[in-house]
Motif scaffolding. Structure first.
Motif, PDB file in Angstrom:
ATOM      1  N   PHE A 123     -10.337  -3.585  -9.418  1.00  0.00           N
ATOM      2  CA  PHE A 123     -11.335  -3.307  -8.388  1.00  0.00           C
ATOM      3  C   PHE A 123     -11.104  -4.227  -7.187  1.00  0.00           C
ATOM      4  CE2 PHE A 123     -16.226  -3.087  -7.521  1.00  0.00           C
ATOM      5  CZ  PHE A 123     -15.978  -2.318  -6.392  1.00  0.00           C
ATOM      6  N   SER A 124     -10.964  -5.521  -7.463  1.00  0.00           N
ATOM      7  CA  SER A 124     -10.703  -6.489  -6.404  1.00  0.00           C
ATOM      8  C   SER A 124      -9.371  -6.197  -5.720  1.00  0.00           C
ATOM      9  CB  SER A 124     -10.695  -7.904  -6.979  1.00  0.00           C
ATOM     10  OG  SER A 124     -10.414  -8.865  -5.980  1.00  0.00           O
ATOM     11  N   ALA A 125      -8.356  -5.850  -6.521  1.00  0.00           N
ATOM     12  CA  ALA A 125      -7.034  -5.554  -5.963  1.00  0.00           C
ATOM     13  C   ALA A 125      -7.070  -4.311  -5.084  1.00  0.00           C
ATOM     14  CB  ALA A 125      -6.023  -5.367  -7.097  1.00  0.00           C
ATOM     15  N   ALA A 126      -7.856  -3.310  -5.506  1.00  0.00           N
ATOM     16  CA  ALA A 126      -7.981  -2.089  -4.704  1.00  0.00           C
ATOM     17  C   ALA A 126      -8.611  -2.392  -3.353  1.00  0.00           C
ATOM     18  CB  ALA A 126      -8.801  -1.049  -5.457  1.00  0.00           C
ATOM     19  N   ARG A 127      -9.623  -3.273  -3.358  1.00  0.00           N
ATOM     20  CA  ARG A 127     -10.245  -3.661  -2.083  1.00  0.00           C
ATOM     21  C   ARG A 127      -9.267  -4.405  -1.197  1.00  0.00           C
ATOM     22  NH1 ARG A 127     -10.995  -4.493   2.154  1.00  0.00           N
ATOM     23  NH2 ARG A 127     -12.838  -5.179   3.334  1.00  0.00           N
ATOM     24  N   ALA A 204      -4.886  15.834  -6.178  1.00  0.00           N
ATOM     25  CA  ALA A 204      -4.604  15.228  -7.479  1.00  0.00           C
ATOM     26  C   ALA A 204      -5.412  13.942  -7.664  1.00  0.00           C
ATOM     27  CB  ALA A 204      -3.107  14.934  -7.615  1.00  0.00           C
ATOM     28  N   SER A 205      -5.492  13.125  -6.609  1.00  0.00           N
ATOM     29  CA  SER A 205      -6.265  11.884  -6.677  1.00  0.00           C
ATOM     30  C   SER A 205      -7.735  12.177  -6.924  1.00  0.00           C
ATOM     31  CB  SER A 205      -6.107  11.085  -5.377  1.00  0.00           C
ATOM     32  OG  SER A 205      -4.761  10.751  -5.137  1.00  0.00           O
ATOM     33  N   ALA A 206      -8.264  13.189  -6.233  1.00  0.00           N
ATOM     34  CA  ALA A 206      -9.663  13.570  -6.405  1.00  0.00           C
ATOM     35  C   ALA A 206      -9.926  14.039  -7.825  1.00  0.00           C
ATOM     36  CB  ALA A 206     -10.031  14.664  -5.403  1.00  0.00           C
ATOM     37  N   LEU A 207      -9.004  14.819  -8.375  1.00  0.00           N
ATOM     38  CA  LEU A 207      -9.169  15.318  -9.741  1.00  0.00           C
ATOM     39  C   LEU A 207      -9.135  14.176 -10.757  1.00  0.00           C
ATOM     40  CD1 LEU A 207      -6.927  18.529  -9.630  1.00  0.00           C
ATOM     41  CD2 LEU A 207      -9.421  18.436  -9.748  1.00  0.00           C
ATOM     42  N   ILE A 208      -8.214  13.234 -10.553  1.00  0.00           N
ATOM     43  CA  ILE A 208      -8.115  12.094 -11.475  1.00  0.00           C
ATOM     44  C   ILE A 208      -9.394  11.277 -11.459  1.00  0.00           C
ATOM     45  CG2 ILE A 208      -6.942   9.889 -11.879  1.00  0.00           C
ATOM     46  CD1 ILE A 208      -4.367  11.269 -10.834  1.00  0.00           C
ATOM     47  N   VAL A 209      -9.876  10.951 -10.259  1.00  0.00           N
ATOM     48  CA  VAL A 209     -11.083  10.138 -10.134  1.00  0.00           C
ATOM     49  C   VAL A 209     -12.283  10.862 -10.728  1.00  0.00           C
ATOM     50  CG1 VAL A 209     -12.725   9.104  -8.507  1.00  0.00           C
ATOM     51  CG2 VAL A 209     -10.266   8.860  -8.121  1.00  0.00           C
ATOM     52  N   SER A 210     -12.447  12.130 -10.403  1.00  0.00           N
ATOM     53  CA  SER A 210     -13.614  12.880 -10.858  1.00  0.00           C
ATOM     54  C   SER A 210     -13.600  13.120 -12.360  1.00  0.00           C
ATOM     55  CB  SER A 210     -13.693  14.217 -10.120  1.00  0.00           C
ATOM     56  OG  SER A 210     -14.858  14.918 -10.490  1.00  0.00           O
ATOM     57  N   VAL A 211     -12.480  13.588 -12.878  1.00  0.00           N
ATOM     58  CA  VAL A 211     -12.392  13.908 -14.308  1.00  0.00           C
ATOM     59  C   VAL A 211     -12.538  12.649 -15.159  1.00  0.00           C
ATOM     60  CG1 VAL A 211     -10.864  14.713 -16.152  1.00  0.00           C
ATOM     61  CG2 VAL A 211     -11.050  16.018 -14.019  1.00  0.00           C
ATOM     62  N   HIS A 257      -4.225   2.563 -11.756  1.00  0.00           N
ATOM     63  CA  HIS A 257      -3.158   1.554 -11.733  1.00  0.00           C
ATOM     64  C   HIS A 257      -1.961   2.022 -12.568  1.00  0.00           C
ATOM     65  CE1 HIS A 257      -1.126  -2.331 -11.912  1.00  0.00           C
ATOM     66  NE2 HIS A 257      -1.085  -2.190 -13.223  1.00  0.00           N
ATOM     67  N   LEU A 258      -2.228   2.522 -13.770  1.00  0.00           N
ATOM     68  CA  LEU A 258      -1.149   2.982 -14.642  1.00  0.00           C
ATOM     69  C   LEU A 258      -0.346   4.120 -14.008  1.00  0.00           C
ATOM     70  CD1 LEU A 258      -2.905   2.946 -18.136  1.00  0.00           C
ATOM     71  CD2 LEU A 258      -0.965   1.527 -17.434  1.00  0.00           C
ATOM     72  N   LEU A 259      -1.049   5.007 -13.331  1.00  0.00           N
ATOM     73  CA  LEU A 259      -0.395   6.146 -12.685  1.00  0.00           C
ATOM     74  C   LEU A 259       0.171   5.779 -11.315  1.00  0.00           C
ATOM     75  CD1 LEU A 259      -2.962   8.982 -13.564  1.00  0.00           C
ATOM     76  CD2 LEU A 259      -0.792   8.458 -14.695  1.00  0.00           C
ATOM     77  N   ASN A 260      -0.094   4.541 -10.865  1.00  0.00           N
ATOM     78  CA  ASN A 260       0.390   4.039  -9.584  1.00  0.00           C
ATOM     79  C   ASN A 260      -0.003   4.962  -8.430  1.00  0.00           C
ATOM     80  OD1 ASN A 260       1.706   2.071  -8.052  1.00  0.00           O
ATOM     81  ND2 ASN A 260       3.648   3.182  -8.095  1.00  0.00           N
ATOM     82  N   VAL A 261      -1.242   5.421  -8.465  1.00  0.00           N
ATOM     83  CA  VAL A 261      -1.714   6.357  -7.445  1.00  0.00           C
ATOM     84  C   VAL A 261      -1.848   5.698  -6.081  1.00  0.00           C
ATOM     85  CG1 VAL A 261      -3.613   7.885  -6.783  1.00  0.00           C
ATOM     86  CG2 VAL A 261      -2.912   7.742  -9.180  1.00  0.00           C
TER      87      VAL A 261
END
Length: 264
Positions: A123-127, A204-211, A257-261
């Motif tokens: 979370f911190s890294a994403a910010r 694809a990013s939206a689907l990953i986050v939502s699902v 992170h694992l999917l390196n999105v």
């Protein structure tokens, strides 16, 4: 309801202010949130009586979240090294407590510390990778929740996971995903993030986050049902605990992170 709204407005404003500010203060705030969330998980499992184990877990959580800040002082220890150190200390604790704190407890504390700690680290890294990325993720989580709630309430007929969460429906799940994809397109039209210029990656990013956000919510519901509690805590009047508020996010971030999105 009034208490819920007041809490939501105050806590939300404070969180967003620190989110927009970023930097070390945001990282320290996330570290504090992570430690409280870890404590909620320990309390749910009634491990609060083993104070030493909880302290060791909480220290590990804080180190994981602050890893980038503390790395010059960690003698080159990796995440794996930290996990081994915590595991050994917990096993030693089981010996000195004459197995009152046994192997299953060790496994639960270790798993909880790294699940919470690594998730909030990302979370911190994403910010740190940019405000736009973390806003994209958060907005999609919020729109997914809203879409799932309203579509499920209006059209829901088929139960999604009745044993874990009786109120969730397949229609609500699909409604949340649909609204998230629409929100992602609208967000990109306004923010124009370079990393999301590809329509395929955007959807694809939206689907990953939502699902996976909804699956994270179900995972926490299953955890609470297993331990027989309604909320993970009481720190947010009308909203429950911090784990209740961050359940989707902490499930999503390790997957991203694992999917390196988003490269964080």
């Amino acid at each position: 309801m009034k208490q819920r709204i007041v809490t939501g407005v105050i806590a939300g404003a404070f969180f967003l202010a620190l989110l927009f500010a970023g930097g070390i203060w945001f990282t320290l705030f996330i570290a504090l949130i992570s430690v409280i969330t870890f404590h909620e998980l320990m309390a749910m499992a009634k491990h609060e009586k083993v104070l030493v184990a909880e302290v060791l877990g909480a220290i590990t959580v804080a180190i994981l979240v602050l890893y980038d800040v503390l790395s010059p002082y960690l003698f080159g220890l990796s995440f794996t090294d930290l996990w081994l150190a915590l595991t050994i200390l917990l096993l030693l604790l089981s010996i000195f407590t004459h197995n009152q704190f046994h192997f299953a407890h060790c496994a639960f504390v270790s798993f909880s510390a790294f699940y919470i700690g690594l998730s909030f680290h990302y979370f911190s890294a994403a910010r740190e990778s940019g405000l736009g990325i973390i806003l994209f993720i958060l907005i999609l989580i919020w729109t997914t929740d809203s879409g799932a709630y309203f579509v499920g309430r209006k059209f829901g007929k088929h139960k999604l996971a009745p044993v874990i969460s009786p109120n969730k429906t397949v229609e609500g799940f699909l409604g949340g995903v649909t609204l998230a994809v629409l929100a992602a397109c609208l967000f990109q039209a306004v923010a124009d993030l370079a990393i999301l210029h590809s329509p395929v990656k955007l959807v694809a990013s939206a689907l990953i986050v939502s699902v996976f956000g909804q699956l994270g919510d179900l995972a926490e519901s299953g955890l609470k049902r297993h331990f027989g509690v309604k909320d993970s805590g009481k720190i947010l009047p009308g909203h429950g605990g911090l784990l209740d508020r961050f359940d989707s996010l902490i499930f999503i971030l390790p997957i991203l992170h694992l999917l390196n999105v988003f490269n964080f």
